[in-house]
Design a protein around this motif. Sequence first.
Motif, PDB file in Angstrom:
ATOM      1  N   GLY A   1       0.793  -1.223   0.000  1.00  0.00           N
ATOM      2  CA  GLY A   1       0.000   0.000   0.000  1.00  0.00           C
ATOM      3  C   GLY A   1       0.820   1.264   0.000  1.00  0.00           C
ATOM      4  N   THR A   2       1.986   1.226  -0.638  1.00  0.00           N
ATOM      5  CA  THR A   2       2.851   2.401  -0.646  1.00  0.00           C
ATOM      6  C   THR A   2       3.768   2.371  -1.858  1.00  0.00           C
ATOM      7  OG1 THR A   2       4.340   3.736   0.719  1.00  0.00           O
ATOM      8  CG2 THR A   2       4.724   1.368   0.717  1.00  0.00           C
ATOM      9  N   VAL A   3       4.472   3.445  -2.021  1.00  0.00           N
ATOM     10  CA  VAL A   3       5.527   3.548  -3.023  1.00  0.00           C
ATOM     11  C   VAL A   3       6.848   3.366  -2.287  1.00  0.00           C
ATOM     12  CG1 VAL A   3       6.688   5.123  -4.610  1.00  0.00           C
ATOM     13  CG2 VAL A   3       4.199   5.124  -4.457  1.00  0.00           C
ATOM     14  N   LEU A   4       7.737   2.583  -2.849  1.00  0.00           N
ATOM     15  CA  LEU A   4       9.076   2.436  -2.295  1.00  0.00           C
ATOM     16  C   LEU A   4      10.043   3.112  -3.251  1.00  0.00           C
ATOM     17  CD1 LEU A   4       8.925  -1.338  -1.274  1.00  0.00           C
ATOM     18  CD2 LEU A   4       8.490   0.662   0.175  1.00  0.00           C
ATOM     19  N   VAL A   5      10.874   3.986  -2.734  1.00  0.00           N
ATOM     20  CA  VAL A   5      11.851   4.687  -3.571  1.00  0.00           C
ATOM     21  C   VAL A   5      13.224   4.547  -2.936  1.00  0.00           C
ATOM     22  CG1 VAL A   5      10.231   6.326  -4.584  1.00  0.00           C
ATOM     23  CG2 VAL A   5      11.363   6.890  -2.429  1.00  0.00           C
ATOM     24  N   GLY A   6      14.247   4.602  -3.763  1.00  0.00           N
ATOM     25  CA  GLY A   6      15.592   4.491  -3.235  1.00  0.00           C
ATOM     26  C   GLY A   6      16.634   4.617  -4.307  1.00  0.00           C
ATOM     27  N   ASN A   7      17.792   4.069  -4.010  1.00  0.00           N
ATOM     28  CA  ASN A   7      18.905   4.158  -4.944  1.00  0.00           C
ATOM     29  C   ASN A   7      19.820   2.968  -4.734  1.00  0.00           C
ATOM     30  OD1 ASN A   7      20.722   4.733  -2.758  1.00  0.00           O
ATOM     31  ND2 ASN A   7      19.933   6.818  -2.773  1.00  0.00           N
ATOM     32  N   GLY A   8      20.870   2.924  -5.500  1.00  0.00           N
ATOM     33  CA  GLY A   8      21.816   1.832  -5.364  1.00  0.00           C
ATOM     34  C   GLY A   8      23.100   2.119  -6.096  1.00  0.00           C
ATOM     35  N   GLN A   9      24.063   1.262  -5.865  1.00  0.00           N
ATOM     36  CA  GLN A   9      25.351   1.333  -6.532  1.00  0.00           C
ATOM     37  C   GLN A   9      25.627  -0.030  -7.153  1.00  0.00           C
ATOM     38  OE1 GLN A   9      25.010   3.309  -3.630  1.00  0.00           O
ATOM     39  NE2 GLN A   9      25.097   4.932  -5.127  1.00  0.00           N
ATOM     40  N   PHE A  10      26.450  -0.016  -8.223  1.00  0.00           N
ATOM     41  CA  PHE A  10      26.777  -1.277  -8.878  1.00  0.00           C
ATOM     42  C   PHE A  10      28.145  -1.206  -9.518  1.00  0.00           C
ATOM     43  CE2 PHE A  10      24.899   1.252 -12.241  1.00  0.00           C
ATOM     44  CZ  PHE A  10      25.657   0.956 -13.363  1.00  0.00           C
ATOM     45  N   ASP A  11      28.704  -2.388  -9.754  1.00  0.00           N
ATOM     46  CA  ASP A  11      29.843  -2.571 -10.634  1.00  0.00           C
ATOM     47  C   ASP A  11      29.529  -3.829 -11.444  1.00  0.00           C
ATOM     48  OD1 ASP A  11      30.493  -4.779  -8.993  1.00  0.00           O
ATOM     49  OD2 ASP A  11      32.078  -3.698  -7.935  1.00  0.00           O
ATOM     50  N   ALA A  12      30.499  -4.409 -12.096  1.00  0.00           N
ATOM     51  CA  ALA A  12      30.223  -5.568 -12.948  1.00  0.00           C
ATOM     52  C   ALA A  12      29.815  -6.803 -12.146  1.00  0.00           C
ATOM     53  CB  ALA A  12      31.449  -5.886 -13.804  1.00  0.00           C
ATOM     54  N   THR A  13      30.111  -6.833 -10.847  1.00  0.00           N
ATOM     55  CA  THR A  13      29.835  -8.008 -10.022  1.00  0.00           C
ATOM     56  C   THR A  13      28.690  -7.821  -9.045  1.00  0.00           C
ATOM     57  OG1 THR A  13      32.175  -8.601 -10.144  1.00  0.00           O
ATOM     58  CG2 THR A  13      30.884  -9.656  -8.414  1.00  0.00           C
ATOM     59  N   THR A  14      28.585  -6.650  -8.426  1.00  0.00           N
ATOM     60  CA  THR A  14      27.656  -6.450  -7.319  1.00  0.00           C
ATOM     61  C   THR A  14      26.714  -5.281  -7.571  1.00  0.00           C
ATOM     62  OG1 THR A  14      29.342  -7.282  -5.802  1.00  0.00           O
ATOM     63  CG2 THR A  14      27.503  -6.079  -4.820  1.00  0.00           C
ATOM     64  N   LEU A  15      25.435  -5.482  -7.248  1.00  0.00           N
ATOM     65  CA  LEU A  15      24.413  -4.432  -7.265  1.00  0.00           C
ATOM     66  C   LEU A  15      23.787  -4.410  -5.876  1.00  0.00           C
ATOM     67  CD1 LEU A  15      22.376  -2.417  -8.622  1.00  0.00           C
ATOM     68  CD2 LEU A  15      21.068  -4.437  -9.299  1.00  0.00           C
ATOM     69  N   VAL A  16      23.764  -3.250  -5.239  1.00  0.00           N
ATOM     70  CA  VAL A  16      23.153  -3.089  -3.926  1.00  0.00           C
ATOM     71  C   VAL A  16      22.054  -2.046  -4.058  1.00  0.00           C
ATOM     72  CG1 VAL A  16      23.489  -2.424  -1.518  1.00  0.00           C
ATOM     73  CG2 VAL A  16      25.317  -3.623  -2.744  1.00  0.00           C
ATOM     74  N   LEU A  17      20.823  -2.399  -3.672  1.00  0.00           N
ATOM     75  CA  LEU A  17      19.680  -1.488  -3.705  1.00  0.00           C
ATOM     76  C   LEU A  17      19.220  -1.202  -2.282  1.00  0.00           C
ATOM     77  CD1 LEU A  17      17.604  -3.248  -6.509  1.00  0.00           C
ATOM     78  CD2 LEU A  17      18.981  -1.170  -6.740  1.00  0.00           C
ATOM     79  N   ARG A  18      18.924   0.075  -2.007  1.00  0.00           N
ATOM     80  CA  ARG A  18      18.361   0.509  -0.728  1.00  0.00           C
ATOM     81  C   ARG A  18      17.096   1.278  -1.051  1.00  0.00           C
ATOM     82  NH1 ARG A  18      23.423   1.550  -1.259  1.00  0.00           N
ATOM     83  NH2 ARG A  18      23.080   3.695  -1.856  1.00  0.00           N
ATOM     84  N   TYR A  19      16.022   1.005  -0.315  1.00  0.00           N
ATOM     85  CA  TYR A  19      14.764   1.683  -0.617  1.00  0.00           C
ATOM     86  C   TYR A  19      13.902   1.773   0.628  1.00  0.00           C
ATOM     87  CZ  TYR A  19      13.747  -3.297  -1.199  1.00  0.00           C
ATOM     88  OH  TYR A  19      13.669  -4.651  -1.021  1.00  0.00           O
TER      89      TYR A  19
END
Length: 147
Positions: A83-101
């Motif tokens: 029942g909400t919108v989740l917004v955030g950001n993240g960082q990546f390279d060729a091996t790892t993607l990290v998302l925070r929201y």
Amino acid sequence: MHPLLVPGSWLVEGDYFPTGRAPNRVKGVTEVHSSEQFPETLRVEGEIRDTADPAARPVRSTFHVDVATARSVRFRMDSLPLGTVLVGNGQFDATTLVLRYGSPDKHIIGVETYVATAPGEMRTSGVMLVDGAPVTMWLARLERLHE
């Protein structure tokens, strides 16, 4: 480029650990689509099902990732179940993607990682918290489906 940021389909298999309930073994597919008009905007659609219950309804999710720079993304998910919108950001390279929201009121927050472990294979893990308490965690393997 991180493998999840490249359009394609992934077989997902792993475990969800909802707080206060038995773990669920899940299986499904995640598809990554790029926008024709804006190829840096990706729509990630997933569908998983509890493997122990063939009659269980699939759980669907869709989120959008905008590749903002050579190493960062913006995240947005319109979550009907929450029942909400989740917004955030993240960082990546060729091996790892990290998302925070999180939800705008920070009632809900989450973190998830996608780590490439071999060509065409990733591991994902994450946790979602409500009012600071974990409500679910997960650990899964993704395998690229050849189309």
